[in-house]
Design a protein around this motif. Sequence first.
Motif, short mmCIF file in Angstrom:
data_model
loop_
_atom_site.label_atom_id
_atom_site.label_comp_id
_atom_site.label_asym_id
_atom_site.label_seq_id
_atom_site.Cartn_x
_atom_site.Cartn_y
_atom_site.Cartn_z
N VAL A 116 0.83 -1.20 0.00
CA VAL A 116 0.00 0.00 0.00
C VAL A 116 0.87 1.25 0.00
CG1 VAL A 116 -1.68 1.28 1.38
CG2 VAL A 116 -1.93 -1.15 1.08
N ARG A 117 2.04 1.17 0.59
CA ARG A 117 2.92 2.35 0.64
C ARG A 117 3.32 2.82 -0.74
NH1 ARG A 117 6.88 0.05 5.10
NH2 ARG A 117 6.40 -1.75 3.85
N TYR A 118 3.40 1.92 -1.69
CA TYR A 118 3.71 2.33 -3.07
C TYR A 118 2.64 3.28 -3.58
CZ TYR A 118 4.16 2.00 -8.11
OH TYR A 118 4.26 2.30 -9.43
N TYR A 119 1.38 2.93 -3.39
CA TYR A 119 0.29 3.78 -3.84
C TYR A 119 0.23 5.06 -3.02
CZ TYR A 119 -1.15 -0.37 -6.34
OH TYR A 119 -1.17 -1.46 -7.16
N LEU A 120 0.52 4.97 -1.75
CA LEU A 120 0.48 6.14 -0.88
C LEU A 120 1.53 7.17 -1.31
CD1 LEU A 120 -0.83 7.40 1.59
CD2 LEU A 120 0.89 6.27 2.97
N VAL A 121 2.74 6.71 -1.60
CA VAL A 121 3.78 7.63 -2.05
C VAL A 121 3.40 8.23 -3.40
CG1 VAL A 121 6.18 7.75 -2.82
CG2 VAL A 121 5.62 6.59 -0.71
N ALA A 122 2.81 7.43 -4.29
CA ALA A 122 2.39 7.95 -5.59
C ALA A 122 1.31 9.02 -5.43
CB ALA A 122 1.89 6.81 -6.47
N ILE A 123 0.35 8.78 -4.55
CA ILE A 123 -0.71 9.77 -4.33
C ILE A 123 -0.15 11.03 -3.70
CG2 ILE A 123 -2.78 10.22 -2.95
CD1 ILE A 123 -3.58 7.32 -3.50
N LEU A 124 0.76 10.88 -2.75
CA LEU A 124 1.37 12.05 -2.13
C LEU A 124 2.17 12.85 -3.15
CD1 LEU A 124 2.49 10.64 1.30
CD2 LEU A 124 0.70 12.33 0.87
N PHE A 125 2.88 12.17 -4.04
CA PHE A 125 3.63 12.88 -5.07
C PHE A 125 2.70 13.68 -5.96
CE2 PHE A 125 5.07 12.99 -9.48
CZ PHE A 125 6.17 13.81 -9.32
N ILE A 126 1.61 13.05 -6.41
CA ILE A 126 0.66 13.75 -7.27
C ILE A 126 0.04 14.93 -6.53
CG2 ILE A 126 -1.56 13.52 -8.44
CD1 ILE A 126 -0.70 10.65 -9.16
N LEU A 127 -0.30 14.73 -5.28
CA LEU A 127 -0.91 15.80 -4.49
C LEU A 127 0.01 17.00 -4.38
CD1 LEU A 127 -3.26 16.63 -2.54
CD2 LEU A 127 -1.76 15.81 -0.73
N PHE A 128 1.26 16.79 -3.96
CA PHE A 128 2.16 17.91 -3.78
C PHE A 128 2.63 18.48 -5.12
CE2 PHE A 128 2.53 16.01 0.47
CZ PHE A 128 2.25 17.14 1.22
N ASP A 129 2.70 17.66 -6.14
CA ASP A 129 3.07 18.15 -7.46
C ASP A 129 1.99 19.08 -8.00
OD1 ASP A 129 4.86 18.20 -9.68
OD2 ASP A 129 3.43 16.92 -10.76
N TRP A 180 5.15 12.69 6.82
CA TRP A 180 6.48 12.22 7.16
C TRP A 180 6.49 11.57 8.54
CZ3 TRP A 180 11.12 15.71 5.53
CH2 TRP A 180 12.29 14.99 5.62
N LYS A 181 5.84 12.20 9.52
CA LYS A 181 5.81 11.66 10.88
C LYS A 181 5.01 10.36 10.95
CE LYS A 181 8.07 14.83 13.08
NZ LYS A 181 9.32 14.58 13.74
N LYS A 182 3.98 10.22 10.10
CA LYS A 182 3.19 9.00 10.07
C LYS A 182 3.93 7.85 9.39
CE LYS A 182 -0.82 9.67 11.97
NZ LYS A 182 -1.33 8.80 13.00
N GLY A 183 5.06 8.15 8.75
CA GLY A 183 5.83 7.11 8.08
C GLY A 183 5.37 6.81 6.67
N ALA A 184 4.61 7.71 6.08
CA ALA A 184 4.10 7.47 4.74
C ALA A 184 5.19 7.51 3.69
CB ALA A 184 3.03 8.51 4.39
N LEU A 185 6.31 8.14 4.00
CA LEU A 185 7.39 8.27 3.03
C LEU A 185 8.52 7.27 3.26
CD1 LEU A 185 7.51 12.16 2.96
CD2 LEU A 185 6.29 10.64 1.41
N ASP A 186 8.36 6.39 4.23
CA ASP A 186 9.43 5.42 4.54
C ASP A 186 9.32 4.19 3.60
OD1 ASP A 186 10.36 6.97 6.58
OD2 ASP A 186 9.19 5.93 8.12
N TRP A 187 10.46 3.78 3.08
CA TRP A 187 10.56 2.55 2.27
C TRP A 187 11.36 1.56 3.07
CZ3 TRP A 187 8.05 1.59 -2.14
CH2 TRP A 187 7.51 2.67 -2.82
N GLU A 188 10.71 0.51 3.50
CA GLU A 188 11.43 -0.50 4.30
C GLU A 188 11.52 -1.80 3.54
OE1 GLU A 188 9.48 -0.80 8.02
OE2 GLU A 188 9.87 1.26 8.52
#
Length: 120
Positions: free
Chosen positions: A60-73, A112-120
């Motif tokens: 799910v983090r893959y989609y979350l990072v993609a959505i965040l990128f689109i949002l901020f872009d 960032w604090k929620k860990g949405a941008l972390d890749w583990e």
Amino acid sequence: MSNLSEYFPILLFLLVGIALGVGPQVTGFVLGPNRPGVAKNSPYECGFDAFGDARMKFDVRYYLVAILFILFDLEVAFLIPWAVSVREVGFVGFSEVMVFIAILVVGLVYAWKKGALDWE
């Protein structure tokens, strides 16, 4: 009949648009080489045979990072009109954009604090 002549530019625009969209495809189909072979018709993925299920689950983090990128872009795209007219809007426009950027920064820090941008 004179009223229909006003629609001629629209008709011309549609015809040119269709010709530009369909014309290259038809030209490629008619003039392009058609030499199917065993290697050309074989299934492949990155140069080798496909493996696994095409419906495999992604994190799910893959989609979350993609959505965040689109949002901020997209939010950055809202800054372009302001940057063009920054001299005309004065201090009020400047302060409104600073509030807008502050809201974006708060959202980024939260993600960032929620860990949405972390890749583990």
